[in-house]
Design an enzyme around this catalytic site. Structure first.
Site, PDB file in Angstrom:
ATOM      1  N   GLN A  31       4.198   7.433   2.430  1.00 41.39           N
ATOM      2  CA  GLN A  31       3.616   6.554   3.387  1.00 41.39           C
ATOM      3  C   GLN A  31       3.623   5.195   2.597  1.00 41.39           C
ATOM      4  OE1 GLN A  31       2.170   7.056   6.916  1.00 41.39           O
ATOM      5  NE2 GLN A  31       4.094   8.156   6.240  1.00 41.39           N
ATOM      6  N   GLU A  58      -6.450  17.357   8.471  1.00 42.62           N
ATOM      7  CA  GLU A  58      -5.095  16.463   8.323  1.00 42.62           C
ATOM      8  C   GLU A  58      -4.294  17.062   7.232  1.00 42.62           C
ATOM      9  OE1 GLU A  58      -5.636  11.782   9.130  1.00 42.62           O
ATOM     10  OE2 GLU A  58      -6.247  12.525   7.232  1.00 42.62           O
ATOM     11  N   ASN A  92       0.186   5.472   0.324  1.00 47.24           N
ATOM     12  CA  ASN A  92      -0.571   6.562   0.519  1.00 47.24           C
ATOM     13  C   ASN A  92       0.042   7.948   0.541  1.00 47.24           C
ATOM     14  OD1 ASN A  92      -0.233   5.288   3.080  1.00 47.24           O
ATOM     15  ND2 ASN A  92      -1.641   7.164   3.809  1.00 47.24           N
ATOM     16  N   ASP A  93       0.136   8.782   1.482  1.00 46.11           N
ATOM     17  CA  ASP A  93       0.415  10.114   1.604  1.00 46.11           C
ATOM     18  C   ASP A  93       1.855  10.272   0.778  1.00 46.11           C
ATOM     19  OD1 ASP A  93      -1.839   9.924   3.134  1.00 46.11           O
ATOM     20  OD2 ASP A  93      -1.192  11.089   4.900  1.00 46.11           O
ATOM     21  N   LEU A 106       0.779  -1.234  -0.092  1.00 44.62           N
ATOM     22  CA  LEU A 106      -0.081  -0.150  -0.050  1.00 44.62           C
ATOM     23  C   LEU A 106       0.699   1.155   0.042  1.00 44.62           C
ATOM     24  CD1 LEU A 106      -3.228   0.819   2.023  1.00 44.62           C
ATOM     25  CD2 LEU A 106      -0.885   2.223   2.349  1.00 44.62           C
ATOM     26  N   TYR A 166       4.189   8.144  10.988  1.00 43.52           N
ATOM     27  CA  TYR A 166       2.992   9.129  10.192  1.00 43.52           C
ATOM     28  C   TYR A 166       3.333  10.006   9.220  1.00 43.52           C
ATOM     29  CZ  TYR A 166      -1.137   6.141  11.612  1.00 43.52           C
ATOM     30  OH  TYR A 166      -2.053   5.148  11.937  1.00 43.52           O
ATOM     31  N   SER A 167       2.786  10.862   8.466  1.00 38.81           N
ATOM     32  CA  SER A 167       3.194  11.847   7.738  1.00 38.81           C
ATOM     33  C   SER A 167       3.866  12.889   7.984  1.00 38.81           C
ATOM     34  CB  SER A 167       2.006  12.292   6.748  1.00 38.81           C
ATOM     35  OG  SER A 167       1.387  11.348   6.115  1.00 38.81           O
ATOM     36  N   ARG A 217      -1.137  15.508  14.064  1.00 46.82           N
ATOM     37  CA  ARG A 217      -0.252  14.779  13.076  1.00 46.82           C
ATOM     38  C   ARG A 217       0.173  15.478  11.817  1.00 46.82           C
ATOM     39  NH1 ARG A 217      -4.678  11.427  13.356  1.00 46.82           N
ATOM     40  NH2 ARG A 217      -6.053  11.647  11.390  1.00 46.82           N
ATOM     41  N   ASP A 218       1.010  14.922  11.052  1.00 45.46           N
ATOM     42  CA  ASP A 218       1.474  15.717   9.700  1.00 45.46           C
ATOM     43  C   ASP A 218       2.063  16.997   9.727  1.00 45.46           C
ATOM     44  OD1 ASP A 218       0.001  13.312   9.030  1.00 45.46           O
ATOM     45  OD2 ASP A 218      -1.920  14.545   8.750  1.00 45.46           O
TER      46      ASP A 218
END
Length: 469
Positions: A57, A218, A40-41, A38, A100-101, A159-160
């Site tokens: 990610q 986010e 993602n970001d 997978l 995480y991002s 986050r992020d």
């Protein structure tokens, strides 16, 4: 070189998964995608020491949202990319539930990552740490650990971090959820990247003149462009409207001015950044020649992603094409970067009634159309674009229910630039005034056909493959 307990498992997954993914007819020919598992970001998008770096990610162990690592690509020209050593893996107490991002900066010549360490507890609660990592001589990254704990007054959904330099200080925007379950964007300030002070909420639900606007904001990204400050964000829980914010989660932008003395961001209303079926968590950077570029995740959390047919082939999702941003009349425009034109083969042309246009091979295609509507574009009987005088409607069937679903863009469209890859379509309207980005999964060889009695001028190119090395 420090050993990793996850690394042998990751390496085995890649060796087994990549050949399978590359055999999938839906695997992109020129978009960035995971070798397996997978994606993602996009994270840490930056130009550093003569090369562009794009982190992402990645769960190399499967198509589920678990085991979030940071993969890493680099490029000298924004077109040809190569794999770099895996940057981050969730192996510490402060990031054990996922790296995480976040973003990347050049700190006195050292490529430095700022990311969220996610920690989930057995009782269902969670916390978050904002963490640093620095590049080492071998091209990997050494974690320095947390530099910011969970701020008081907010839930574990913080986050992020997106970090930039202004004057003599570092600044950060951080997505957050307050104790009343309202999404916010926080502004932080630091002299050294290690010690941070919160300067307050600069945007979010019931903030800055907005009403209720979701339970979590986010992936914030704040930047100046042609004298205007733009904030891109992903407001989760925002109310769906008849013609916008139709996805499970959408992406919006605000335009205004950030005062670094008062730490106030004055802005206008919230606009949707992309009106298609799949677009989320975009991140921007500056090029060596001063252009502001954006790349997004061509996916949506909590949607129909696990019903996509690529899951059966062991991989899921891809990035959008790279896009150049510009400001025009107070609005944010986005167009494919000029570098992508080098993928074009010889041009072909047509002018006349849409129904007389020749079919086009849509597997790897760029097409430009000038007209005023009165036509439809059929992408392999899988994705349908209706072009009328007052706007566009994009239609496809739900992967779960089989029912038709629709996305719309309102306005007079006079020019379309469409980029197709084997399982994606990106539609740029009026030279970037609007965009509709979507995945689709046709039977190949896919064709694009036009119908209707509207007059249209068409110019199109097949596109060469450009795979990551």
């Amino acid at each position: 070189m420090a050993a990793s307990t996850l690394l042998p498992t990751v390496l085995t997954a890649v060796m087994r998964g990549q050949p399978r993914a590359l055999r999938d007819p839906h695997y992109p020919a020129w978009h960035l995608a995971p070798v397996t598992g997978l994606l993602n970001d996009p994270n840490g998008f930056i130009h550093h020491d003569g090369r562009y770096h794009l982190f992402y990610q990645w769960n190399p162990l499967g198509c589920q949202h678990q085991h979030k690592c940071w993969g890493h690509w680099s490029s000298a020209d924004l077109l040809h990319w190569q794999h770099e050593p895996l940057a981050l893996m969730p192996e510490e107490s402060y990031d054990r539930s996922g790296c995480y991002s976040g973003s990347a900066v050049d700190n006195q010549g050292v490529l430095t990552l700022i990311y969220t360490g996610n920690v989930k507890f057995d009782d269902g609660t969670r916390t978050a740490w904002q963490c640093l990592a620095v590049q080492n001589s071998e091209g990997g990254f050494d974690k320095l650990g947390p530099v910011m704990a969970l701020p008081e007054g907010y839930t574990g959904h913080v986050r992020d971090p997106k970090v930039w330099r202004h004057g003599e200080r570092w600044y950060m925007v951080l997505g957050a959820q307050d104790l009343q379950r309202r999404g916010k964007v926080l502004l932080w300030q630091s002299d050294d990247l290690h010690h941070w002070q919160c300067r307050g909420e600069i945007a979010g639900s019931e903030c800055g003149g907005l009403g209720e606007a979701g339970y979590m904001w986010e992936c914030p990204d704040l930047f100046a462009l042609d004298g205007t400050t733009f904030l891109i964000c992903c407001p989760q829980g925002i109310a769906r409207e008849p013609t916008r914010f139709r996805n499970a989660h959408s992406v919006g932008w605000l335009a205004g001015d950030l005062c670094y003395q008062t730490h106030r961001f004055t802005h206008g209303s919230l606009h949707e950044l992309d009106a298609g079926f799949e677009f989320y968590a975009p991140q921007t950077t500056l090029t060596a020649d001063g252009r502001r570029l954006l790349v997004g995740w061509m996916g949506v959390p909590d949607g129909e992603e696990m019903a996509q047919p690529t899951v059966a082939q062991g991989w899921i999702h891809q990035m959008t094409c790279l896009r150049e941003l510009r400001a025009q009349d107070g609005r944010l425009y986005q167009q494919p970067i000029a570098e992508l034109q080098t993928l074009r083969n010889d041009a072909r042309q047509f002018q006349g009634r849409a129904e007389n246009a020749p079919p086009m091979d849509a597997q790897q295609l760029e097409v430009m159309l000038e007209g005023a509507g009165g036509m439809a574009l059929n992408f392999a009987d899988t994705l349908l674009l209706t072009w009328e005088a007052d706007g566009l409607q994009l239609a496809r069937r739900s992967l779960l229910s089989g029912e038709w679903e629709y996305r719309t863009w309102q306005g007079a469209a006079r020019h379309l630039q469409i980029l197709c890859d084997r399982s994606s379509v990106e539609i740029f309207i009026n030279h970037g005034e609007g965009v509709m980005s979507s995945r689709y999964f046709p039977r190949h060889p896919a064709q694009l056909t036009l119908s209707g009695d509207g007059e249209v001028a068409v110019r199109y190119w097949s596109l060469r493959s450009c795979m990551v090395e």
